[in-house]
Motif scaffolding. Structure first.
Motif, PDB file in Angstrom:
ATOM      1  N   LEU A  53     -18.193   6.734   9.310  1.00 59.04           N
ATOM      2  CA  LEU A  53     -18.705   5.508   8.692  1.00 59.04           C
ATOM      3  C   LEU A  53     -17.574   4.798   7.970  1.00 59.04           C
ATOM      4  N   ARG A  54     -17.706   3.490   7.803  1.00 62.17           N
ATOM      5  CA  ARG A  54     -16.719   2.722   7.057  1.00 62.17           C
ATOM      6  C   ARG A  54     -17.376   2.081   5.839  1.00 62.17           C
ATOM      7  N   PHE A  55     -16.552   1.860   4.806  1.00 59.82           N
ATOM      8  CA  PHE A  55     -17.009   1.208   3.583  1.00 59.82           C
ATOM      9  C   PHE A  55     -16.440  -0.205   3.564  1.00 59.82           C
ATOM     10  N   GLU A  56     -17.312  -1.192   3.523  1.00 62.12           N
ATOM     11  CA  GLU A  56     -16.899  -2.599   3.532  1.00 62.12           C
ATOM     12  C   GLU A  56     -17.379  -3.283   2.266  1.00 62.12           C
ATOM     13  N   ARG A  57     -16.673  -4.335   1.889  1.00 64.30           N
ATOM     14  CA  ARG A  57     -17.151  -5.202   0.819  1.00 64.30           C
ATOM     15  C   ARG A  57     -16.626  -6.604   1.052  1.00 64.30           C
ATOM     16  N   VAL A  58     -17.279  -7.566   0.432  1.00 62.71           N
ATOM     17  CA  VAL A  58     -16.861  -8.962   0.515  1.00 62.71           C
ATOM     18  C   VAL A  58     -16.309  -9.354  -0.846  1.00 62.71           C
ATOM     19  N   THR A  59     -15.098  -9.918  -0.858  1.00 64.49           N
ATOM     20  CA  THR A  59     -14.450 -10.293  -2.108  1.00 64.49           C
ATOM     21  C   THR A  59     -15.075 -11.562  -2.675  1.00 64.49           C
ATOM     22  N   THR A  60     -14.648 -11.922  -3.875  1.00 63.21           N
ATOM     23  CA  THR A  60     -15.188 -13.118  -4.527  1.00 63.21           C
ATOM     24  C   THR A  60     -14.828 -14.391  -3.770  1.00 63.21           C
ATOM     25  N   THR A  61     -13.809 -14.317  -2.900  1.00 59.15           N
ATOM     26  CA  THR A  61     -13.429 -15.482  -2.091  1.00 59.15           C
ATOM     27  C   THR A  61     -14.036 -15.413  -0.696  1.00 59.15           C
ATOM     28  N   GLY A  62     -14.928 -14.448  -0.463  1.00 58.70           N
ATOM     29  CA  GLY A  62     -15.615 -14.369   0.819  1.00 58.70           C
ATOM     30  C   GLY A  62     -14.890 -13.600   1.901  1.00 58.70           C
ATOM     31  N   GLU A  63     -13.796 -12.912   1.558  1.00 58.13           N
ATOM     32  CA  GLU A  63     -13.048 -12.150   2.549  1.00 58.13           C
ATOM     33  C   GLU A  63     -13.650 -10.767   2.744  1.00 58.13           C
TER      34      GLU A  63
END
Length: 222
Positions: A53-63
């Motif tokens: 599995l991978r851990f993803e997140r979206v930054t405050t700038t949408g990246e």
């Protein structure tokens, strides 16, 4: 999401030690989510039996930012025992087989040994969140944005002091290492912010920050 490793228990062994109704098997296809970033807390802690599995997140700038991987024997979702939302979106990279155990953040349902370690786990959760935030937010975007975000973090670490807090100001080479930029770029960014009145150097390692100008400058870059 908090992650550690654990020896995989045999299902029949779990059945002897605990109510089997608390345990279930789960299979995820590639691309399927286990949980969403900031979503409601899971009601189970999951042990990875096979797959990645991978851990993803979206930054405050949408990246989009991938901050880690987990495989066999990884224990996922300890936030469930803290009643906290997941730090990251957890997505299957391959077919994943999981072994889930129901849990509750209610202190009245937790064993004494767990309660004694809950404070330490909360601290670990906070440290992990800050570490992943750092990797996603401070090493992405242009050098000016990175530098402004670093100043903002240094302000949060400083003692409260109105609109002009005194911060620890890293050396130029330290800033370069933190933000993954060159020494020359770090020097140019700090010099520009001094000219603009965002920071005022007091002595080596110390500076004041004009919070109003920092906020406006950061908003203009984002």
């Amino acid at each position: 999401m908090l992650i550690t490793t654990w020896a995989a228990p045999r299902p029949e062994a779990v059945g002897r030690r605990d109510d089997i109704s608390r345990v279930r098997k789960l299979t995820l296809a590639a691309g399927q989510r286990l949980c969403r970033q900031g979503g409601r807390p899971l009601c189970r802690v999951y042990l990875v039996r096979s797959g990645i599995l991978r851990f993803e997140r979206v930054t405050t700038t949408g990246e989009r930012c991938i901050v880690g991987l987990a495989g066999r024997r990884a224990l996922l979702g300890m936030e469930a025992m803290l009643g906290l939302p997941s730090l990251d979106e957890v997505v299957a990279c391959t077919t994943v087989r999981l072994f889930g155990v129901a849990c509750s953040p209610d202190p009245d349902t937790l064993p004494l040994g767990w309660l004694r370690g809950r404070t330490a786990l909360l601290s670990c959760h906070q440290s992990l969140r800050e570490s992943r935030d750092w990797g996603c937010e401070l090493t992405r975007g242009g050098a000016r944005l990175r530098t402004l975000r670093l100043l903002n973090r240094l302000v949060m670490l400083a003692a409260p002091a109105g609109q002009h807090p005194v911060i620890w100001l890293p050396r130029r080479d330290e800033i370069a290492a933190m933000l993954d930029i060159t020494l020359e770029t770090a020097s140019r960014q700090i010099s520009a912010l001094r000219r603009e009145g965002v920071i005022l150097t007091l002595s080596p390692g110390r500076a004041t920050v004009d919070l109003t100008r920092l906020t406006l400058t950061l908003a203009a870059v984002i």
